[in-house]
Write an enzyme that holds these catalytic residues in place. Structure first.
Site, PDB file in Angstrom:
ATOM      1  N   ASP A 103      77.566   8.016  -1.649  1.00  0.00           N
ATOM      2  CA  ASP A 103      77.172   8.730  -2.858  1.00  0.00           C
ATOM      3  C   ASP A 103      77.649  10.180  -2.777  1.00  0.00           C
ATOM      4  O   ASP A 103      78.781  10.457  -3.127  1.00  0.00           O
ATOM      5  CB  ASP A 103      75.678   8.586  -3.173  1.00  0.00           C
ATOM      6  CG  ASP A 103      74.798   8.657  -1.939  1.00  0.00           C
ATOM      7  OD1 ASP A 103      74.978   9.570  -1.128  1.00  0.00           O
ATOM      8  OD2 ASP A 103      73.924   7.800  -1.810  1.00  0.00           O
ATOM      9  N   LEU A 108      79.014  11.536   5.417  1.00  0.00           N
ATOM     10  CA  LEU A 108      80.299  10.968   5.810  1.00  0.00           C
ATOM     11  C   LEU A 108      81.314  12.065   6.111  1.00  0.00           C
ATOM     12  O   LEU A 108      82.076  11.967   7.079  1.00  0.00           O
ATOM     13  CB  LEU A 108      80.819  10.028   4.724  1.00  0.00           C
ATOM     14  CG  LEU A 108      82.135   9.334   5.026  1.00  0.00           C
ATOM     15  CD1 LEU A 108      82.057   8.523   6.315  1.00  0.00           C
ATOM     16  CD2 LEU A 108      82.532   8.442   3.861  1.00  0.00           C
ATOM     17  N   ARG A 165      66.976  -5.876   2.989  1.00  0.00           N
ATOM     18  CA  ARG A 165      68.283  -5.976   3.645  1.00  0.00           C
ATOM     19  C   ARG A 165      68.785  -7.419   3.663  1.00  0.00           C
ATOM     20  O   ARG A 165      69.978  -7.665   3.698  1.00  0.00           O
ATOM     21  CB  ARG A 165      68.207  -5.469   5.088  1.00  0.00           C
ATOM     22  CG  ARG A 165      68.003  -3.984   5.234  1.00  0.00           C
ATOM     23  CD  ARG A 165      68.127  -3.583   6.711  1.00  0.00           C
ATOM     24  NE  ARG A 165      67.594  -2.270   6.972  1.00  0.00           N
ATOM     25  CZ  ARG A 165      68.276  -1.134   6.818  1.00  0.00           C
ATOM     26  NH1 ARG A 165      69.511  -1.171   6.385  1.00  0.00           N
ATOM     27  NH2 ARG A 165      67.708   0.025   7.098  1.00  0.00           N
TER      28      ARG A 165
END
Length: 177
Positions: A103, A108, A165
């Site tokens: 997002d 990252l 998950r």
């Protein structure tokens, strides 16, 4: 908080797209003399990398990294901490970071900075889900499974409060008032 889950990307659509990503990655690296290493950013990407690695038809290694930028709350502090570092040396290897969802890109971007200091031959990114409208930093994503709107998603390894998950599809969380 009460909510429902609406299927956005089906199990079949995921299977088809992961197969295509495997083919794209194989094509990119098939003539490289340097090893490729897939690095899963945990926890959310574990299901994706398990399926993706079986679709890549060239020899490769897999490693895992766990980071945190949330401290004890639900809002990112912006300070990325490595909780679990890589076991393998990435020097002079083709590195492919495997993410579940991107997002803002802040975490990252910091991980990329950390890994670049280790001198890999190349550094690329593969994400299952991309939310381009949320991006706050400029990062190049080499392989994108699906571009999605800014909505809360679960399933296929992605959680909501450590739940969901296990879902074999990607679903949107719809909160009820």
């Amino acid at each position: 908080m009460k909510h429902t889950i609406k299927v956005i990307i089906s199990e079949k659509e995921l299977d088809i797209r992961v197969r295509e990503l495997g083919e794209e990655i194989t094509k990119k690296y098939k003539n490289s003399k340097n090893k490729i290493i897939l690095i899963a950013l945990l926890r959310g990407s574990f299901v994706f990398i398990a399926d993706l690695c079986r679709r890549i038809k060239i020899e490769h290694e897999i490693d895992f990294m766990t980071t945190s930028s949330y401290g004890r709350g639900m809002i990112s502090t912006g300070d990325v901490k490595i909780i679990k570092d890589l076991d393998e040396d990435i020097y002079n290897k083709n590195v492919l970071i495997v993410e579940d969802i991107i997002d803002s890109g802040k975490t990252l971007s910091k991980v990329l900075g950390i890994l670049k200091l280790r001198n890999p031959k190349s550094l690329s990114i593969c994400t299952l889900l991309d939310k381009p409208e949320c991006r706050e930093v400029n990062i190049n994503i080499d392989f994108v499974g699906f571009s999605i709107p800014d909505e809360f998603m679960v399933g296929y390894g992605i959680d909501y409060a450590q739940s969901y998950r296990y879902l074999p599809y990607i679903g949107k969380v719809i909160f009820k008032k």
